[in-house]
Design an enzyme around this catalytic site. Structure first.
Site: not given
Length: 400
Positions: A54, A88, A203, A314, A316
């Site tokens: 804003e 704001c 992984t 992410e 396995g």
């Protein structure tokens, strides 16, 4: 009063997506100033501690006298308390604007309807007229912020790439590459909007991934979280040479409590500091009870200690299956490549651990609000898991 114009929503969504890359841990908010159906000012949330959307929008208007006959469109309730920046709401009142259109209610206890009521008390008309689809787009973008505010827990997304025959890697764990360059570029974009990326130790050692944002210049790298169930001596010797230890990304290793000293010794001469978060193992629990690793309580602890709104998993098959089976995930992002692996029954599927055999197809784990996007021959399939809190959170922020 200015009526809704599709151009407004197009600009607002583009601004909000830009904010998502840099605004963490604040929400990605966009605002425009409209006079006589023309956008004369615009802004989005900046880096933490800098101007909110804003203020940026108000400051961008060249002739401030025009604000007296202008309206503001903003995607989230304006803040109404002194934080790193002033409220704001007071800046909006002081600007002379008499109408503000608000898409979603901020669930923060010091904002929400308090800011709406304050603006109304100062003679400003507060309008709830964003199209439902636009509300949804901004809800998706800020779901992690909303969940952290309401549930006090980071939002968790499970991401994996899969072949047409439902496999994520060959029997010897090769997975480069299931998807095309366009799909991998989208993963990079998704990483940039995440606070943290989580993988399992399998992984880490099999793929040696970098897990950083590389395709776009950025000052922000998501936190990398690696979950270890234990560690072998030969793996300890490899730790300092791994990409996640050598690159610029911040890292936390989640390790069994009795192994922390081994990790610390192995990483003593690492090029950067590695943070540790420990958990008790089964042997150290009363009556051999299961450890609390990655329970909802532990996810909350991760979010609290590292100021995380979102975690992008992410890992396995073992890690994905664990999060899925324990109902720890909110969203699923499946990248479907146009290849068939044809590697027999030993090729890896995304979900196969932690589950008991089923005699009947489950009805409650389908995706809600599923979306499919084309990526030059590959597909991205996304949606909210029905077991997550998305509906409760949507109902709380969409209506005001």
């Amino acid at each position: 009063m200015n009526s809704a114009n599709p151009k407004y929503f197009e600009v607002l969504l583009k601004l909000a997506h830009e904010a998502k890359k840099i605004a963490k841990p604040n929400p990605a908010v966009a605002a425009i100033i409209v006079r006589d159906q023309k956008i004369i000012g615009q802004g989005h949330t900046r880096e933490w501690g800098k101007e909110h959307a804003e203020i940026m929008a108000l400051n961008s208007v060249q002739d401030k006298k025009n604000l007296l006959t202008s309206e503001m469109w903003v995607t989230l309730s304006p803040c109404h308390f002194q934080g790193k920046t002033p409220p704001c709401t007071k800046a909006i009142v002081n600007s002379g604007i008499k109408v503000i259109h608000i898409a979603l209610k901020d669930p923060h206890p010091q904002v929400g309807l308090l800011s709406h009521e304050y603006l109304k008390s100062k003679g400003i008309k507060v309008v709830d007229d964003f199209p439902l689809e636009m509300k949804w787009q901004h809800f998706k973008l800020n779901y992690d912020f909303f969940k952290k505010q309401i549930i006090k827990m980071p939002a968790v997304t499970l991401k994996y790439a899969m072949t047409l025959d439902g496999k994520i890697a060959t029997h010897n764990f090769d997975s480069k590459w299931i998807t095309n360059d366009k799909a991998r570029a989208q993963v990079q974009a998704d990483r940039q909007k995440s606070d943290a990326i989580l993988i399992g130790a399998n992984t880490l050692f099999k793929d040696n991934p970098r897990l950083n944002v590389r395709r776009e210049k950025t000052s922000f790298q998501p936190l990398i979280i690696v979950w270890f169930k234990g560690i072998k001596e030969e793996q300890l010797k490899r730790l300092r040479k791994l990409n996640v230890v050598r690159n610029d990304s911040p890292v936390v290793f989640v390790v069994p409590k009795e192994t922390e000293s081994y990790f610390s010794a192995a990483l003593k001469r690492a090029s950067k500091k590695i943070n540790f978060l420990t958990y008790p193992t089964r042997d150290s629990q009363p009556n051999n009870a299961s450890p609390s690793i990655f329970s909802k309580t532990f996810i909350k602890k991760l979010g609290r200690e590292f100021n995380l709104n979102s975690i992008y998993v992410e890992g396995g098959a073992k890690t994905l299956s664990f999060f899925f089976s324990k109902n720890l995930a909110d969203r699923l992002d499946l990248y479907l490549g146009n290849k068939i692996m044809n590697d027999g029954k030993n090729a890896l599927s995304p979900f196969y651990h932690h589950f008991s055999p089923l005699k009947k197809l489950p009805q409650d784990e389908s995706l809600a609000k599923m979306e499919v996007s084309s990526l030059e021959g590959n597909l991205k399939i996304s949606g909210f898991l029905r077991s997550s809190s998305w509906l409760k959170i949507w109902q709380e922020v969409a209506n005001h």
